[in-house]
Design an enzyme around this catalytic site. Structure first.
Site, short mmCIF file in Angstrom:
data_model
loop_
_atom_site.label_atom_id
_atom_site.label_comp_id
_atom_site.label_asym_id
_atom_site.label_seq_id
_atom_site.Cartn_x
_atom_site.Cartn_y
_atom_site.Cartn_z
N LEU A 168 0.82 -1.20 0.00
CA LEU A 168 0.00 0.00 0.00
C LEU A 168 0.86 1.26 0.00
O LEU A 168 1.90 1.31 0.66
CB LEU A 168 -0.88 -0.01 1.26
CG LEU A 168 -1.77 1.21 1.48
CD1 LEU A 168 -2.90 1.23 0.45
CD2 LEU A 168 -2.32 1.20 2.89
N HIS A 169 0.44 2.26 -0.74
CA HIS A 169 1.09 3.57 -0.72
C HIS A 169 0.09 4.61 -1.22
O HIS A 169 -0.71 4.34 -2.10
CB HIS A 169 2.38 3.58 -1.54
CG HIS A 169 2.21 3.10 -2.95
ND1 HIS A 169 2.06 1.78 -3.28
CD2 HIS A 169 2.18 3.79 -4.11
CE1 HIS A 169 1.93 1.65 -4.59
NE2 HIS A 169 2.00 2.86 -5.13
N GLU A 170 0.18 5.79 -0.62
CA GLU A 170 -0.70 6.89 -1.00
C GLU A 170 0.12 7.96 -1.71
O GLU A 170 1.19 8.34 -1.26
CB GLU A 170 -1.33 7.50 0.26
CG GLU A 170 -2.19 8.72 -0.04
CD GLU A 170 -2.68 9.37 1.23
OE1 GLU A 170 -3.91 9.34 1.43
OE2 GLU A 170 -1.87 9.90 2.00
#
Length: 181
Positions: free
Chosen positions: A139-141
């Site tokens: 996950l990464h934003e």
């Protein structure tokens, strides 16, 4: 620019080209985990925090997350908030991680406004390969700063993207401002 035989640059068509061969490794997925449940082994988001901040392009670290420059930015100052924990989906985060991601996003916006004069932001996550996640297993934003007029003639007419500062210089500016802004 006229093509000379054997150069392999294609038939002249009126478009200027900015050759970026360094991106081919990203496009071809060299060393990039694939799939929504990719293993920790070889995951760049698991490897980056093992480096010192300058070498890893890390702007800031917190208890559960870190903020890093995107190696292939959409705009100058394109940051990502990444959990240290290797999880593929936002629903895998616990309450403390969710709160920290939100706080780091707010801080990143504040710093980008102060250092780079950002007028607005595109913020988001691509969840899963089908949604366009380049590295779906971790996950990464994305936090992409925007400016009035930043969609100028270069990408629209010139089909060329310009970035006015090197990643290492942008990282140094943002990291220096992280605590003082």
């Amino acid at each position: 620019m006229e093509e000379r035989e054997g150069e392999g640059v294609g038939v002249p068509d009126g478009y200027e080209r900015l050759w970026t061969p360094h991106r081919m490794s990203y496009i071809q997925g060299e060393g990039k985990p694939t799939g929504d449940d990719a293993d920790v082994e070889g995951c760049p988001f698991c490897e980056i925090p093992k480096l010192d901040d300058a070498d890893g392009n890390i702007v800031a670290r917190a208890a559960h997350m870190y903020v890093v420059m995107n190696k292939y930015p959409y705009n100058n100052g394109h940051l990502m908030v990444v959990p240290f924990r290797h999880v593929p989906d936002y629903t895998d985060l616990d309450a403390d991680e969710i709160a920290e991601m939100g706080a780091l996003t707010q801080r990143a916006m504040t710093v980008l406004r102060a250092v780079m004069g950002a007028h607005g932001f595109n913020i988001g996550m691509n969840q899963g390969q089908v949604a366009g996640a380049g590295i779906a297993g971790h996950l990464h934003e994305h936090i992409v700063p925007r400016w009035g007029g930043d969609a100028n003639f270069m990408p629209i007419i010139g089909r060329t993207k310009t970035l006015p500062q090197l990643l290492k210089d942008t990282r140094a500016d943002l990291a220096a401002a992280w605590e003082r802004v």
